[in-house]
Design a protein around this motif. Structure first.
Motif, PDB file in Angstrom:
ATOM      1  N   MET A 113     -25.220  -2.981  50.109  1.00  0.00           N
ATOM      2  CA  MET A 113     -24.900  -1.549  49.993  1.00  0.00           C
ATOM      3  C   MET A 113     -23.701  -1.332  49.086  1.00  0.00           C
ATOM      4  O   MET A 113     -23.717  -0.469  48.214  1.00  0.00           O
ATOM      5  CB  MET A 113     -24.680  -1.004  51.405  1.00  0.00           C
ATOM      6  N   MET A 114     -22.659  -2.168  49.250  1.00  0.00           N
ATOM      7  CA  MET A 114     -21.443  -2.019  48.440  1.00  0.00           C
ATOM      8  C   MET A 114     -21.737  -2.277  46.961  1.00  0.00           C
ATOM      9  O   MET A 114     -21.241  -1.577  46.094  1.00  0.00           O
ATOM     10  CB  MET A 114     -20.370  -3.009  48.917  1.00  0.00           C
ATOM     11  N   GLU A 115     -22.557  -3.305  46.680  1.00  0.00           N
ATOM     12  CA  GLU A 115     -22.890  -3.628  45.286  1.00  0.00           C
ATOM     13  C   GLU A 115     -23.611  -2.452  44.649  1.00  0.00           C
ATOM     14  O   GLU A 115     -23.331  -2.077  43.511  1.00  0.00           O
ATOM     15  CB  GLU A 115     -23.801  -4.862  45.193  1.00  0.00           C
TER      16      GLU A 115
ATOM     17  N   ARG B 266     -17.374  -4.189  42.668  1.00  0.00           N
ATOM     18  CA  ARG B 266     -17.559  -5.427  41.894  1.00  0.00           C
ATOM     19  C   ARG B 266     -16.630  -6.571  42.332  1.00  0.00           C
ATOM     20  O   ARG B 266     -16.976  -7.727  42.197  1.00  0.00           O
ATOM     21  CB  ARG B 266     -17.249  -5.178  40.411  1.00  0.00           C
ATOM     22  N   ASP B 267     -15.419  -6.214  42.774  1.00  0.00           N
ATOM     23  CA  ASP B 267     -14.427  -7.249  43.091  1.00  0.00           C
ATOM     24  C   ASP B 267     -14.986  -8.172  44.182  1.00  0.00           C
ATOM     25  O   ASP B 267     -15.257  -7.726  45.299  1.00  0.00           O
ATOM     26  CB  ASP B 267     -13.137  -6.546  43.564  1.00  0.00           C
ATOM     27  N   PRO B 268     -15.146  -9.478  43.878  1.00  0.00           N
ATOM     28  CA  PRO B 268     -15.743 -10.391  44.856  1.00  0.00           C
ATOM     29  C   PRO B 268     -14.955 -10.469  46.155  1.00  0.00           C
ATOM     30  O   PRO B 268     -15.542 -10.664  47.229  1.00  0.00           O
ATOM     31  CB  PRO B 268     -15.742 -11.758  44.152  1.00  0.00           C
ATOM     32  N   ARG B 269     -13.629 -10.308  46.092  1.00  0.00           N
ATOM     33  CA  ARG B 269     -12.830 -10.359  47.324  1.00  0.00           C
ATOM     34  C   ARG B 269     -13.106  -9.137  48.193  1.00  0.00           C
ATOM     35  O   ARG B 269     -13.135  -9.225  49.414  1.00  0.00           O
ATOM     36  CB  ARG B 269     -11.331 -10.436  46.997  1.00  0.00           C
TER      37      ARG B 269
ATOM     38  N   PRO C 174     -17.610   4.065  54.010  1.00  0.00           N
ATOM     39  CA  PRO C 174     -17.215   2.673  53.770  1.00  0.00           C
ATOM     40  C   PRO C 174     -17.108   2.313  52.281  1.00  0.00           C
ATOM     41  O   PRO C 174     -16.164   1.649  51.868  1.00  0.00           O
ATOM     42  CB  PRO C 174     -18.318   1.854  54.436  1.00  0.00           C
ATOM     43  N   TRP C 175     -18.035   2.775  51.462  1.00  0.00           N
ATOM     44  CA  TRP C 175     -17.949   2.368  50.045  1.00  0.00           C
ATOM     45  C   TRP C 175     -16.753   3.004  49.360  1.00  0.00           C
ATOM     46  O   TRP C 175     -16.155   2.416  48.470  1.00  0.00           O
ATOM     47  CB  TRP C 175     -19.236   2.672  49.270  1.00  0.00           C
ATOM     48  N   ARG C 176     -16.357   4.191  49.831  1.00  0.00           N
ATOM     49  CA  ARG C 176     -15.175   4.838  49.242  1.00  0.00           C
ATOM     50  C   ARG C 176     -13.915   4.077  49.614  1.00  0.00           C
ATOM     51  O   ARG C 176     -13.021   3.886  48.792  1.00  0.00           O
ATOM     52  CB  ARG C 176     -15.030   6.268  49.741  1.00  0.00           C
ATOM     53  N   ALA C 177     -13.841   3.674  50.894  1.00  0.00           N
ATOM     54  CA  ALA C 177     -12.676   2.878  51.323  1.00  0.00           C
ATOM     55  C   ALA C 177     -12.620   1.597  50.486  1.00  0.00           C
ATOM     56  O   ALA C 177     -11.549   1.202  50.006  1.00  0.00           O
ATOM     57  CB  ALA C 177     -12.792   2.554  52.814  1.00  0.00           C
ATOM     58  N   ALA C 178     -13.772   0.979  50.265  1.00  0.00           N
ATOM     59  CA  ALA C 178     -13.823  -0.268  49.486  1.00  0.00           C
ATOM     60  C   ALA C 178     -13.398  -0.007  48.038  1.00  0.00           C
ATOM     61  O   ALA C 178     -12.631  -0.772  47.451  1.00  0.00           O
ATOM     62  CB  ALA C 178     -15.227  -0.861  49.528  1.00  0.00           C
ATOM     63  N   ARG C 179     -13.856   1.098  47.478  1.00  0.00           N
ATOM     64  CA  ARG C 179     -13.508   1.422  46.086  1.00  0.00           C
ATOM     65  C   ARG C 179     -12.008   1.675  45.941  1.00  0.00           C
ATOM     66  O   ARG C 179     -11.380   1.275  44.958  1.00  0.00           O
ATOM     67  CB  ARG C 179     -14.303   2.657  45.649  1.00  0.00           C
ATOM     68  N   MET C 180     -11.435   2.360  46.928  1.00  0.00           N
ATOM     69  CA  MET C 180      -9.998   2.649  46.887  1.00  0.00           C
ATOM     70  C   MET C 180      -9.184   1.357  46.962  1.00  0.00           C
ATOM     71  O   MET C 180      -8.232   1.171  46.215  1.00  0.00           O
ATOM     72  CB  MET C 180      -9.629   3.606  48.017  1.00  0.00           C
TER      73      MET C 180
END
Ligand code: SAH
Length: 207
Positions: free
Chosen positions: A1-3, A8-11, A50-56
């Motif tokens: 889902m995140m991809e 993109r950041d693998p971490r 969740p994807w927004r938190a990840a992007r931030m």
């Protein structure tokens, strides 16, 4: 889902795989854990998608050595992601009920400090921070957050612009705070507090 959402950041991708969002759902909303949507939590607040938190967090370009200040813990999902990405996380939330819930949700992490307080003032006691991320929208960049950011540090802050909002990435140089880019166009709950956006009532009228 995140991809699929462009992370993109693998971490960051690895952290998102490690953190089970079900742990961070309010009672009765567990079935929504797998959906990439915001969920209502106590006192009219909403979790970040969740994807927004990840992007931030991706915007902070963390390598694992940093001390991070997070403002707006909510139910702690972003805090858990951040704890996997950085050395230490200091997370400030103004609603006691949410800080309590997070104490349970984040049990087992030894690099998170939860603070009940007004995050618009930052948390000077542990400054400077290598990075700052805020999950509520301000009108302008609170000066004290800039002061508490280390030189070279990055800050991600949602800004409210009437009727719309944008999540902006800043970088602090030796002489100024540079606006790097808009990460996402999105509206957030208001940063309530001394150096925050506004009081909640007038915010709701304006939006
Ligand atoms: N990080 C959470 C987002 C929670 S929503 C997640 O990823 O899901 C934003 C949170 O910011 C709310 O819980 C709200 O109570 C909090 N907040 C708003 N103004 C604040 C302030 N001045 N200090 C600390 N927290 C604040």
């Amino acid at each position: 889902m995140m991809e699929k959402k462009g992370i993109r950041d693998p971490r960051v991708l690895a952290a998102a795989r490690l953190v089970d969002r079900r742990r961070f759902m309010p009672a009765g909303s567990e079935h929504l854990a797998g959906r990439d949507r915001a969920v209502a939590i106590a006192q009219g607040q909403l979790t970040t998608q969740p994807w927004r938190a990840a992007r931030m967090l991706e915007g902070l370009e963390l390598v694992g050595t940093e001390k991070v200040l997070e403002i707006g813990t909510g139910h702690g999902y972003s805090t858990a992601l951040c704890a996997h990405l950085a050395r230490r996380v200091v997370s400030v939330e103004r609603i006691a009920e949410l800080v309590e819930a997070c104490g349970r949700n984040l049990a087992g992490f030894d690099n998170i400090r939860l603070v009940l307080g007004d995050g618009s003032l930052g948390f000077p006691e542990e400054a400077p921070y290598d990075a700052i991320v805020c999950f509520a929208a301000a009108r302008d960049v609170p000066r004290c957050l800039v002061d508490q950011l280390a030189t070279g540090g990055r800050m991600v802050l949602p800004l409210a612009v009437k009727g719309r909002g944008e999540i902006v990435l800043f970088r602090k140089t030796a002489t100024a705070l540079e606006r790097v880019e808009v990460l996402i166009a999105a509206r957030f709950v208001p940063l309530v507090g001394e150096h925050g956006a506004v009081d909640e009532a007038s915010w709701n009228e304006e939006q």
